[in-house]
Design a protein around this motif. Structure first.
Motif, PDB file in Angstrom:
ATOM      1  N   GLU A  94       0.844  -1.193   0.000  1.00  0.00           N
ATOM      2  CA  GLU A  94       0.000   0.000   0.000  1.00  0.00           C
ATOM      3  C   GLU A  94       0.876   1.238   0.000  1.00  0.00           C
ATOM      4  O   GLU A  94       2.020   1.210   0.457  1.00  0.00           O
ATOM      5  CB  GLU A  94      -0.938   0.022   1.204  1.00  0.00           C
ATOM      6  N   ILE A  95       0.316   2.299  -0.549  1.00  0.00           N
ATOM      7  CA  ILE A  95       0.909   3.630  -0.478  1.00  0.00           C
ATOM      8  C   ILE A  95      -0.084   4.499   0.268  1.00  0.00           C
ATOM      9  O   ILE A  95      -1.282   4.463  -0.016  1.00  0.00           O
ATOM     10  CB  ILE A  95       1.189   4.208  -1.879  1.00  0.00           C
ATOM     11  N   THR A  96       0.422   5.268   1.223  1.00  0.00           N
ATOM     12  CA  THR A  96      -0.408   6.226   1.957  1.00  0.00           C
ATOM     13  C   THR A  96       0.043   7.624   1.560  1.00  0.00           C
ATOM     14  O   THR A  96       1.240   7.923   1.565  1.00  0.00           O
ATOM     15  CB  THR A  96      -0.260   6.024   3.480  1.00  0.00           C
ATOM     16  N   ILE A  97      -0.925   8.451   1.196  1.00  0.00           N
ATOM     17  CA  ILE A  97      -0.634   9.803   0.709  1.00  0.00           C
ATOM     18  C   ILE A  97      -1.326  10.819   1.606  1.00  0.00           C
ATOM     19  O   ILE A  97      -2.545  10.770   1.794  1.00  0.00           O
ATOM     20  CB  ILE A  97      -1.129   9.963  -0.747  1.00  0.00           C
ATOM     21  N   ARG A  98      -0.521  11.726   2.137  1.00  0.00           N
ATOM     22  CA  ARG A  98      -1.024  12.862   2.932  1.00  0.00           C
ATOM     23  C   ARG A  98      -0.450  14.119   2.307  1.00  0.00           C
ATOM     24  O   ARG A  98       0.728  14.410   2.514  1.00  0.00           O
ATOM     25  CB  ARG A  98      -0.581  12.750   4.386  1.00  0.00           C
ATOM     26  N   GLY A  99      -1.241  14.839   1.536  1.00  0.00           N
ATOM     27  CA  GLY A  99      -0.715  16.002   0.830  1.00  0.00           C
ATOM     28  C   GLY A  99       0.369  15.566  -0.132  1.00  0.00           C
ATOM     29  O   GLY A  99       0.144  14.727  -0.996  1.00  0.00           O
ATOM     30  N   MET A 100       1.602  16.098   0.049  1.00  0.00           N
ATOM     31  CA  MET A 100       2.733  15.707  -0.797  1.00  0.00           C
ATOM     32  C   MET A 100       3.574  14.610  -0.142  1.00  0.00           C
ATOM     33  O   MET A 100       4.554  14.151  -0.701  1.00  0.00           O
ATOM     34  CB  MET A 100       3.623  16.920  -1.091  1.00  0.00           C
ATOM     35  N   SER A 101       3.181  14.181   1.050  1.00  0.00           N
ATOM     36  CA  SER A 101       3.907  13.142   1.770  1.00  0.00           C
ATOM     37  C   SER A 101       3.432  11.756   1.328  1.00  0.00           C
ATOM     38  O   SER A 101       2.230  11.499   1.256  1.00  0.00           O
ATOM     39  CB  SER A 101       3.698  13.313   3.270  1.00  0.00           C
ATOM     40  N   VAL A 102       4.395  10.896   1.036  1.00  0.00           N
ATOM     41  CA  VAL A 102       4.086   9.555   0.533  1.00  0.00           C
ATOM     42  C   VAL A 102       4.880   8.533   1.338  1.00  0.00           C
ATOM     43  O   VAL A 102       6.071   8.691   1.552  1.00  0.00           O
ATOM     44  CB  VAL A 102       4.481   9.438  -0.963  1.00  0.00           C
ATOM     45  N   SER A 103       4.199   7.491   1.786  1.00  0.00           N
ATOM     46  CA  SER A 103       4.882   6.385   2.449  1.00  0.00           C
ATOM     47  C   SER A 103       4.314   5.073   1.909  1.00  0.00           C
ATOM     48  O   SER A 103       3.225   5.046   1.352  1.00  0.00           O
ATOM     49  CB  SER A 103       4.726   6.452   3.968  1.00  0.00           C
ATOM     50  N   ALA A 104       5.083   4.008   2.072  1.00  0.00           N
ATOM     51  CA  ALA A 104       4.652   2.723   1.525  1.00  0.00           C
ATOM     52  C   ALA A 104       4.982   1.610   2.496  1.00  0.00           C
ATOM     53  O   ALA A 104       5.879   1.728   3.341  1.00  0.00           O
ATOM     54  CB  ALA A 104       5.345   2.456   0.191  1.00  0.00           C
ATOM     55  N   SER A 105       4.224   0.523   2.388  1.00  0.00           N
ATOM     56  CA  SER A 105       4.523  -0.679   3.148  1.00  0.00           C
ATOM     57  C   SER A 105       4.135  -1.886   2.303  1.00  0.00           C
ATOM     58  O   SER A 105       3.308  -1.787   1.398  1.00  0.00           O
ATOM     59  CB  SER A 105       3.772  -0.706   4.483  1.00  0.00           C
ATOM     60  N   VAL A 106       4.790  -3.005   2.592  1.00  0.00           N
ATOM     61  CA  VAL A 106       4.496  -4.278   1.934  1.00  0.00           C
ATOM     62  C   VAL A 106       4.216  -5.288   3.036  1.00  0.00           C
ATOM     63  O   VAL A 106       4.860  -5.274   4.075  1.00  0.00           O
ATOM     64  CB  VAL A 106       5.686  -4.737   1.059  1.00  0.00           C
ATOM     65  N   MET A 107       3.225  -6.150   2.798  1.00  0.00           N
ATOM     66  CA  MET A 107       2.874  -7.156   3.789  1.00  0.00           C
ATOM     67  C   MET A 107       2.888  -8.538   3.157  1.00  0.00           C
ATOM     68  O   MET A 107       2.295  -8.747   2.101  1.00  0.00           O
ATOM     69  CB  MET A 107       1.479  -6.873   4.346  1.00  0.00           C
ATOM     70  N   GLU A 108       3.576  -9.459   3.817  1.00  0.00           N
ATOM     71  CA  GLU A 108       3.542 -10.855   3.382  1.00  0.00           C
ATOM     72  C   GLU A 108       2.199 -11.449   3.758  1.00  0.00           C
ATOM     73  O   GLU A 108       1.706 -11.206   4.862  1.00  0.00           O
ATOM     74  CB  GLU A 108       4.674 -11.654   4.029  1.00  0.00           C
ATOM     75  N   LEU A 109       1.633 -12.246   2.870  1.00  0.00           N
ATOM     76  CA  LEU A 109       0.331 -12.852   3.125  1.00  0.00           C
ATOM     77  C   LEU A 109       0.440 -14.218   3.769  1.00  0.00           C
ATOM     78  O   LEU A 109      -0.505 -14.693   4.375  1.00  0.00           O
ATOM     79  CB  LEU A 109      -0.482 -12.959   1.822  1.00  0.00           C
ATOM     80  N   GLU A 110       1.576 -14.892   3.620  1.00  0.00           N
ATOM     81  CA  GLU A 110       1.728 -16.230   4.197  1.00  0.00           C
ATOM     82  C   GLU A 110       3.020 -16.314   4.959  1.00  0.00           C
ATOM     83  O   GLU A 110       4.031 -15.806   4.556  1.00  0.00           O
ATOM     84  CB  GLU A 110       1.739 -17.286   3.092  1.00  0.00           C
TER      85      GLU A 110
END
Length: 154
Positions: free
Chosen positions: A138-154
């Protein structure tokens, strides 16, 4: 204004895992990084949120011809460039005002910042390949601020 949540999925190769659908719930949009392999995948994902998808090297047939090889998507105040294979990147991202790039192809999850551009590959959510993880992001966007995370499903 609340943040935008962009769900990321790639390399499904015809398979939408139940855990991936749960993770993507609550996304404002979903970006698919290619190698979809079945139009039904896009229909299933679009029941969760609007879907932006690019054509991967394994996406064949009439349904896949409607997909572009790249997409430039505005989410809130930022632009996200979507491409299946980063090796085929052929634009100056910073000059184009791109803040994030979403890709697929390698099946390897990646979050990396280069200059002002955040590169995110959610990995593969489809059938397991070698010993690589099954993952989404996922990418989270707040104004011009961008962060990302990845999650393993298994």
């Amino acid at each position: 204004m609340p943040p935008f949540r962009v769900g990321l999925i790639s390399d499904t190769h015809g398979l939408v895992r139940p855990h991936a659908k749960v993770f993507l719930q609550g996304s404002d949009i979903i970006i698919h990084g290619g190698d979809i392999c079945d139009a039904g995948v896009l229909a299933e994902l679009s029941s969760i949120a609007p879907v932006i998808a690019v054509r991967g090297n394994n996406d064949k047939g009439a349904w896949a011809q409607e997909l572009r090889e790249t997409e430039l998507v505005q989410v809130g105040e930022i632009f996200i460039y979507v491409i299946h294979d980063l090796a085929e990147l052929d634009i100056d991202l910073e000059a184009a005002g791109v803040r994030a790039v979403v890709s697929g192809h390698s099946h390897k999850p990646l979050i990396e910042e280069k200059g002002r551009v955040l590169y995110v590959n959610p990995g593969s959510a489809g059938p397991r390949r070698f010993r690589l993880p099954i993952s989404v992001g996922e990418i989270t966007i707040r104004g011009m601020s961008v962060s990302a995370s990845v999650m393993e499903l298994e």
